[in-house]
Motif scaffolding. Sequence first.
Motif, short mmCIF file in Angstrom:
data_model
loop_
_atom_site.label_atom_id
_atom_site.label_comp_id
_atom_site.label_asym_id
_atom_site.label_seq_id
_atom_site.Cartn_x
_atom_site.Cartn_y
_atom_site.Cartn_z
N ALA A 1 0.84 -1.21 0.00
CA ALA A 1 0.00 0.00 0.00
C ALA A 1 0.87 1.25 0.00
CB ALA A 1 -0.94 -0.02 1.20
N ARG A 2 1.94 1.23 0.79
CA ARG A 2 2.83 2.40 0.82
C ARG A 2 3.51 2.62 -0.52
NH1 ARG A 2 3.81 0.30 6.09
NH2 ARG A 2 5.53 -0.96 5.29
N ALA A 3 3.95 1.53 -1.14
CA ALA A 3 4.60 1.66 -2.45
C ALA A 3 3.62 2.17 -3.50
CB ALA A 3 5.19 0.32 -2.87
N ARG A 4 2.38 1.69 -3.45
CA ARG A 4 1.36 2.20 -4.39
C ARG A 4 1.12 3.69 -4.17
NH1 ARG A 4 -2.03 -1.32 -7.14
NH2 ARG A 4 -1.87 -3.55 -6.64
N ALA A 5 1.06 4.10 -2.91
CA ALA A 5 0.85 5.52 -2.62
C ALA A 5 2.01 6.36 -3.15
CB ALA A 5 0.70 5.71 -1.11
N GLU A 6 3.22 5.83 -3.06
CA GLU A 6 4.37 6.56 -3.59
C GLU A 6 4.30 6.64 -5.11
OE1 GLU A 6 8.04 8.58 -3.88
OE2 GLU A 6 6.48 8.40 -2.34
N LEU A 7 3.80 5.59 -5.75
CA LEU A 7 3.62 5.64 -7.20
C LEU A 7 2.64 6.74 -7.60
CD1 LEU A 7 3.43 1.90 -8.32
CD2 LEU A 7 5.09 3.60 -9.09
N VAL A 8 1.56 6.88 -6.85
CA VAL A 8 0.58 7.93 -7.12
C VAL A 8 1.23 9.30 -7.00
CG1 VAL A 8 -1.54 9.01 -6.29
CG2 VAL A 8 -1.38 6.51 -6.43
N ARG A 9 2.05 9.47 -5.94
CA ARG A 9 2.73 10.76 -5.76
C ARG A 9 3.64 11.07 -6.94
NH1 ARG A 9 7.28 13.05 -4.62
NH2 ARG A 9 8.43 11.08 -4.59
N ARG A 10 4.40 10.07 -7.38
CA ARG A 10 5.34 10.31 -8.47
C ARG A 10 4.62 10.57 -9.79
NH1 ARG A 10 10.56 6.37 -7.57
NH2 ARG A 10 10.64 6.54 -5.30
N ALA A 11 3.47 9.96 -9.97
CA ALA A 11 2.72 10.16 -11.21
C ALA A 11 2.32 11.61 -11.40
CB ALA A 11 1.48 9.26 -11.23
N ALA A 12 2.25 12.35 -10.29
CA ALA A 12 1.89 13.77 -10.37
C ALA A 12 3.09 14.65 -10.69
CB ALA A 12 1.26 14.21 -9.05
N ASP A 13 4.30 14.07 -10.72
CA ASP A 13 5.52 14.83 -10.99
C ASP A 13 5.98 14.50 -12.41
OD1 ASP A 13 8.05 15.91 -11.19
OD2 ASP A 13 8.66 15.31 -9.16
N PRO A 14 5.89 15.44 -13.34
CA PRO A 14 6.26 15.15 -14.73
C PRO A 14 7.70 14.68 -14.88
CG PRO A 14 5.07 17.23 -14.56
CD PRO A 14 5.37 16.81 -13.16
N ALA A 15 8.59 15.09 -13.98
CA ALA A 15 9.99 14.70 -14.08
C ALA A 15 10.21 13.23 -13.73
CB ALA A 15 10.85 15.58 -13.17
N LEU A 16 9.27 12.63 -12.98
CA LEU A 16 9.45 11.27 -12.51
C LEU A 16 8.47 10.27 -13.11
CD1 LEU A 16 9.89 11.99 -8.68
CD2 LEU A 16 11.69 11.80 -10.42
N ALA A 17 7.39 10.76 -13.69
CA ALA A 17 6.25 9.89 -14.01
C ALA A 17 6.59 8.78 -15.00
CB ALA A 17 5.11 10.73 -14.56
N ARG A 18 7.46 9.00 -15.96
CA ARG A 18 7.67 8.03 -17.03
C ARG A 18 8.65 6.92 -16.65
NH1 ARG A 18 10.52 9.87 -20.65
NH2 ARG A 18 10.00 8.38 -22.29
N ASP A 19 9.59 7.19 -15.74
CA ASP A 19 10.68 6.26 -15.45
C ASP A 19 10.64 5.79 -14.01
OD1 ASP A 19 11.57 6.63 -18.04
OD2 ASP A 19 13.04 8.16 -17.48
N LEU A 20 11.02 4.52 -13.78
CA LEU A 20 11.00 3.97 -12.43
C LEU A 20 12.03 2.85 -12.33
CD1 LEU A 20 9.49 3.86 -9.64
CD2 LEU A 20 8.06 2.07 -10.65
N VAL A 21 12.69 2.77 -11.16
CA VAL A 21 13.57 1.65 -10.83
C VAL A 21 12.97 0.94 -9.63
CG1 VAL A 21 15.89 0.89 -10.21
CG2 VAL A 21 15.58 2.93 -11.66
N LEU A 22 12.49 -0.29 -9.83
CA LEU A 22 12.02 -1.09 -8.71
C LEU A 22 13.22 -1.83 -8.13
CD1 LEU A 22 8.61 -2.77 -9.67
CD2 LEU A 22 9.04 -0.89 -8.09
N VAL A 23 13.52 -1.54 -6.87
CA VAL A 23 14.70 -2.10 -6.21
C VAL A 23 14.25 -3.17 -5.23
CG1 VAL A 23 16.74 -1.58 -4.84
CG2 VAL A 23 15.88 0.11 -6.45
N ILE A 24 14.93 -4.30 -5.26
CA ILE A 24 14.57 -5.41 -4.40
C ILE A 24 15.58 -5.50 -3.27
CG2 ILE A 24 14.38 -7.93 -4.25
CD1 ILE A 24 13.47 -5.97 -7.39
N GLY A 25 15.15 -5.16 -2.03
CA GLY A 25 16.00 -5.34 -0.86
C GLY A 25 16.81 -4.12 -0.50
N GLU A 26 17.25 -4.10 0.78
CA GLU A 26 18.04 -2.99 1.29
C GLU A 26 19.41 -2.92 0.63
OE1 GLU A 26 17.38 -0.54 3.35
OE2 GLU A 26 15.32 -1.13 3.76
N ASN A 27 20.03 -4.09 0.33
CA ASN A 27 21.32 -4.05 -0.34
C ASN A 27 21.21 -3.36 -1.69
OD1 ASN A 27 23.84 -5.37 0.85
ND2 ASN A 27 22.23 -6.78 1.49
N GLY A 28 20.14 -3.65 -2.42
CA GLY A 28 19.95 -3.00 -3.71
C GLY A 28 19.71 -1.51 -3.57
#
Length: 383
Positions: free
Chosen positions: A191-218
Amino acid sequence: MTSSGYTLPVWVAAAAVAAVQRLCGEAPLSSASPNVLLQLQPDAVAPELPPLVAVAVEGAALLGPDRALGISRCEPGDGLDLTRGLAVWVEARWTEPLPGESWLQLEAGEGVGVLAGSTELCVSAFARALLACNLQPLLPDRCGLKLRITLPGGRQLAQRTSNEAFGVVDGLALIGTQAAVQRSADPDQLARARAELVRRAADPALARDLVLVIGENGLDLAPSLGLPAPLLLKAGNWIGPLMVAAAERGVERLLLFGYQGKLIKLAGGIFHTHHHLADGRLEVLTTQAALLGLPLEQLQRLARAASVDEALRELAAEDGAAAQALQQQLAGAIEERSAAYVARHGQRGLRIGAVLFDRGRSLCAQGPGGAELLQAFRARDLG
């Protein structure tokens, strides 16, 4: 719903602040209110600083005119967490900073993880920044500070983690990348990650690109490889639902960045990666090796290995080219299966790439899309 506690770096910062306050002559902490106030967002800047948060400590005492000890105890909130109840000791002492050196020096005591072959404490940029932003306002002019961090029992607890496989020995690493504990398999984390996606979708600089990172080491490794921090989103184990959610929110280019022993599950069509739900990693590895055309004897050794990393190490010792080709095959399969998964959920047109690192925290494979997106995202200036 579970409540969230704090990660290990917060408890280290709390003990450090308590010790430095005693060094500065402040009265001992009251037993009725044994708290220190911390700024938990070290990247925030005035005049928009978030409010200070009270964090409990167990006490602090002077050990001499220029040395003090602060003690806290980890409380990670609900859920299973091996740091629960772990004592944190931080000894603080004044130093004279040498030219060109940081005013803050960190030293690993018993139970604290160091990088293999060195005495260098394994600490994330977040943990170091958290200490700096809370301690620097307390320092007298022209004074430096040395902290010796000790985690009694940390060496034993580290044996239950994969620290050593990632090149961290002798104890627990301080690699948290945020203050609040997030459960990678907890629905609240999704739910938190989805909420962050919604926030980023409102920012034109971030909306198109995303890096999904798996784990704290990543999450700790990605910025050092040139991936812009504003594009990073920790996926935990909810990789499949987050890929679909990203496409729904208009993301056009998605890079999957993570440890090969976790992301390999996607090549087998497993899109919730918690080990309690599904494993099959060696089966996926062996299948991809068969598709690559490796001989039966090698396939049998891969299938009998104790882990993906061990299987690949043994294959590399026998045939380095075959091991590298198999890792590249895996990265490509991860991209193909991920694109098919998103398409099955009605979302098309999302460009997906995969970049894998090994337990030595070195990049080991990139799919065709991963190589392209890694180069493109590195070139983005979001500073």
